[in-house]
Design an enzyme around this catalytic site. Structure first.
Site, PDB file in Angstrom:
ATOM      1  N   LYS A 182      70.743  -5.978  70.126  1.00 18.20           N
ATOM      2  CA  LYS A 182      71.941  -5.874  69.296  1.00 18.20           C
ATOM      3  C   LYS A 182      72.829  -7.111  69.380  1.00 18.20           C
ATOM      4  O   LYS A 182      73.548  -7.431  68.436  1.00 18.20           O
ATOM      5  CB  LYS A 182      72.744  -4.630  69.690  1.00 18.20           C
ATOM      6  CG  LYS A 182      72.036  -3.319  69.374  1.00 18.20           C
ATOM      7  CD  LYS A 182      72.851  -2.127  69.855  1.00 18.20           C
ATOM      8  CE  LYS A 182      72.114  -0.823  69.605  1.00 18.20           C
ATOM      9  NZ  LYS A 182      71.983  -0.512  68.176  1.00 18.20           N
ATOM     10  N   ASN A 199      68.298   8.295  68.497  1.00 13.72           N
ATOM     11  CA  ASN A 199      69.416   7.544  69.056  1.00 13.72           C
ATOM     12  C   ASN A 199      70.683   7.823  68.261  1.00 13.72           C
ATOM     13  O   ASN A 199      70.639   8.064  67.060  1.00 13.72           O
ATOM     14  CB  ASN A 199      69.111   6.039  69.094  1.00 13.72           C
ATOM     15  CG  ASN A 199      69.554   5.319  67.841  1.00 13.72           C
ATOM     16  OD1 ASN A 199      70.728   4.954  67.702  1.00 13.72           O
ATOM     17  ND2 ASN A 199      68.629   5.125  66.899  1.00 13.72           N
ATOM     18  N   GLY A 204      75.566   4.082  67.881  1.00 12.44           N
ATOM     19  CA  GLY A 204      76.866   3.843  67.259  1.00 12.44           C
ATOM     20  C   GLY A 204      77.295   2.384  67.226  1.00 12.44           C
ATOM     21  O   GLY A 204      78.478   2.074  67.430  1.00 12.44           O
ATOM     22  N   ASN A 226      71.827  -9.043  61.476  1.00 10.51           N
ATOM     23  CA  ASN A 226      72.148  -7.750  60.877  1.00 10.51           C
ATOM     24  C   ASN A 226      73.606  -7.402  61.164  1.00 10.51           C
ATOM     25  O   ASN A 226      74.029  -7.389  62.315  1.00 10.51           O
ATOM     26  CB  ASN A 226      71.195  -6.702  61.475  1.00 10.51           C
ATOM     27  CG  ASN A 226      71.338  -5.334  60.863  1.00 10.51           C
ATOM     28  OD1 ASN A 226      72.413  -4.757  60.836  1.00 10.51           O
ATOM     29  ND2 ASN A 226      70.219  -4.783  60.401  1.00 10.51           N
ATOM     30  N   SER A 234      72.948   3.320  58.898  1.00 14.24           N
ATOM     31  CA  SER A 234      72.920   3.989  60.194  1.00 14.24           C
ATOM     32  C   SER A 234      73.589   5.353  60.066  1.00 14.24           C
ATOM     33  O   SER A 234      74.677   5.456  59.500  1.00 14.24           O
ATOM     34  CB  SER A 234      73.654   3.160  61.249  1.00 14.24           C
ATOM     35  OG  SER A 234      73.838   3.928  62.426  1.00 14.24           O
ATOM     36  N   ASN A 287      74.842   6.907  62.518  1.00 14.26           N
ATOM     37  CA  ASN A 287      75.651   7.080  63.726  1.00 14.26           C
ATOM     38  C   ASN A 287      77.049   6.489  63.639  1.00 14.26           C
ATOM     39  O   ASN A 287      77.784   6.482  64.622  1.00 14.26           O
ATOM     40  CB  ASN A 287      74.906   6.481  64.922  1.00 14.26           C
ATOM     41  CG  ASN A 287      73.549   7.125  65.113  1.00 14.26           C
ATOM     42  OD1 ASN A 287      73.421   8.342  65.051  1.00 14.26           O
ATOM     43  ND2 ASN A 287      72.523   6.304  65.296  1.00 14.26           N
ATOM     44  N   GLY A 304      60.206   6.483  64.616  1.00  9.33           N
ATOM     45  CA  GLY A 304      58.853   6.626  65.131  1.00  9.33           C
ATOM     46  C   GLY A 304      57.930   7.285  64.127  1.00  9.33           C
ATOM     47  O   GLY A 304      58.196   7.301  62.925  1.00  9.33           O
ATOM     48  N   GLY A 363      57.837   3.943  61.626  1.00 12.55           N
ATOM     49  CA  GLY A 363      56.650   4.667  62.061  1.00 12.55           C
ATOM     50  C   GLY A 363      55.368   3.876  62.127  1.00 12.55           C
ATOM     51  O   GLY A 363      54.281   4.460  62.109  1.00 12.55           O
ATOM     52  N   TYR A 366      59.709  -1.293  65.524  1.00 19.27           N
ATOM     53  CA  TYR A 366      60.718  -0.951  66.522  1.00 19.27           C
ATOM     54  C   TYR A 366      60.161   0.094  67.490  1.00 19.27           C
ATOM     55  O   TYR A 366      59.707  -0.229  68.570  1.00 19.27           O
ATOM     56  CB  TYR A 366      62.023  -0.466  65.874  1.00 19.27           C
ATOM     57  CG  TYR A 366      63.110  -0.203  66.887  1.00 19.27           C
ATOM     58  CD1 TYR A 366      63.157   0.996  67.597  1.00 19.27           C
ATOM     59  CD2 TYR A 366      64.080  -1.153  67.166  1.00 19.27           C
ATOM     60  CE1 TYR A 366      64.136   1.237  68.560  1.00 19.27           C
ATOM     61  CE2 TYR A 366      65.065  -0.915  68.120  1.00 19.27           C
ATOM     62  CZ  TYR A 366      65.089   0.284  68.808  1.00 19.27           C
ATOM     63  OH  TYR A 366      66.058   0.507  69.758  1.00 19.27           O
TER      64      TYR A 366
END
Length: 345
Positions: free
Chosen positions: A69, A114, A117, A142, A178, A180, A271, A300, A321
């Site tokens: 990040k 996850n 945040g 990003n 996101s 979150n 995933g 995935g 990822y």
């Protein structure tokens, strides 16, 4: 070397709390990059160049944002064979993110949940880290908004971050997907997205004039979109001439993991369970934008065949990822080789 050792390392890492393991791995990769030990990690990945967004990628398999990040381990990650690296999401000001625990493994489904945040050290530290990296390949930066910025003022955060990261980016990703950050996905709505992209494209042009280079913009979208939303997003991307779109982020759906430990935790699921939903969005989006807006497919990928399926759905590049966390660096080489075979078949 690291590829062959990763299964042993993973066994130990998976006994730890998921976030602690994440930070330990990043610290190790960061140290390897700073001390020159990254060469010991270097993976033998064949070149398979592709030109997308006017940029030439060493190979079409990249690292998705979210793993690093703060851009603190760029050199160590680059040694693992990725054709491009994306770091972030970063916000204007430092923020701690959501309370822990906030990252959970679902190994039976080869998935993660996850609710981090957008925890990060802020864009000023982020830029320092990027400048300190020796990596000279394709680097995506990003950007997002701070949690306490009202959604009505979100554009201000994106514009501020764009200005700060622009000189150091190969491309800049606008993360509006996101789950979150409260209300963030509202920015995917037709009116909100139109206004945001108009402001960003205007800023991009002014920064291009200032710096003498046009840095492409990519928009990162969610998998939880209906057909009408995908069409509206496609139309908006075309209208504003956005250079790329990343499909997709994590999902809120739990249909594929019901009954598993941690399945009811709040947050985004990534995933294997997101693979089909991501591919469906890619197919529908490609039907709307064709080759005018290149698609970077993520979600995935656990094998070379999975990477090829993303390209078959309409993606020009792919990112890893969660599959990378479960399978390690060997997945990068496997995906590159599978895609190269497809092109020569």
């Amino acid at each position: 070397m690291f590829s062959s050792l990763y299964p042993l390392a993973r066994a130990s890492l998976f006994k730890m709390d998921a976030e602690d393991a994440h930070h330990l791995t990043l610290r190790a990769l960061g140290a390897a990059g700073r001390t020159g030990l990254a060469c010991a990690l270097s993976a033998r990945v064949p070149d398979a160049p592709r030109t997308v967004m006017g940029l030439t990628f060493r190979n079409p398999v990249g690292l998705a944002a979210g793993l690093d990040k703060d851009g603190a381990a760029i050199d160590g990650l680059a040694a693992l064979g990725f054709g491009f690296i994306e770091v972030g999401t970063v916000t204007p000001r430092p923020q701690p993110g959501n309370p822990r625990p906030r990252m959970f493994r679902l190994p039976q489904a080869e998935a993660l949940i996850n609710r981090m945040g957008f925890n990060n050290h802020g864009v000023d530290q982020f830029v320092k880290n990027v400048q300190a990296a020796r990596y000279r390949g394709i680097l995506g930066l990003n950007i997002g908004k701070n949690a306490d910025t009202p959604i009505e003022r979100a554009a201000e955060d994106y514009l501020y971050c764009l200005e700060r990261v622009y000189p150091f980016a190969s491309y800049v990703t606008i993360n509006i997907s996101s789950p979150n950050t409260k209300n963030l996905r509202q920015l995917q709505g037709a009116g909100e997205l139109d206004a945001l992209l108009a402001a960003l494209k205007d800023k991009q042009q002014r920064l291009a004039d200032l710096h003498g280079k046009l840095v492409p913009l990519a928009l990162k979208i969610a998998p939880d979109l209906d057909d009408e939303q995908v069409k509206e997003i496609g139309d908006t991307l075309l209208r504003h001439k956005i250079e790329a779109v990343i499909a997709t982020n994590t999902t809120l759906s739990r249909a594929a993991v019901q009954g598993l430990p941690h399945a009811d935790e709040a947050g985004g699921l990534s995933g294997r369970p997101v693979f089909d939903a991501s591919n469906e969005v890619i197919r529908k989006l490609h039907a709307e934008v064709g080759n005018d807006v290149p698609i970077i497919g993520v979600g995935g990928i656990f094998s070379g065949e999975d990477a090829r399926a993303k390209l078959a759905a309409g993606a020009a590049l792919v990112q890893l990822y969660t599959g990378f966390i479960y399978r390690g660096p060997a997945l990068v080489s496997e995906c590159v080789k599978a895609i190269a075979r497809e092109r020569t078949a």
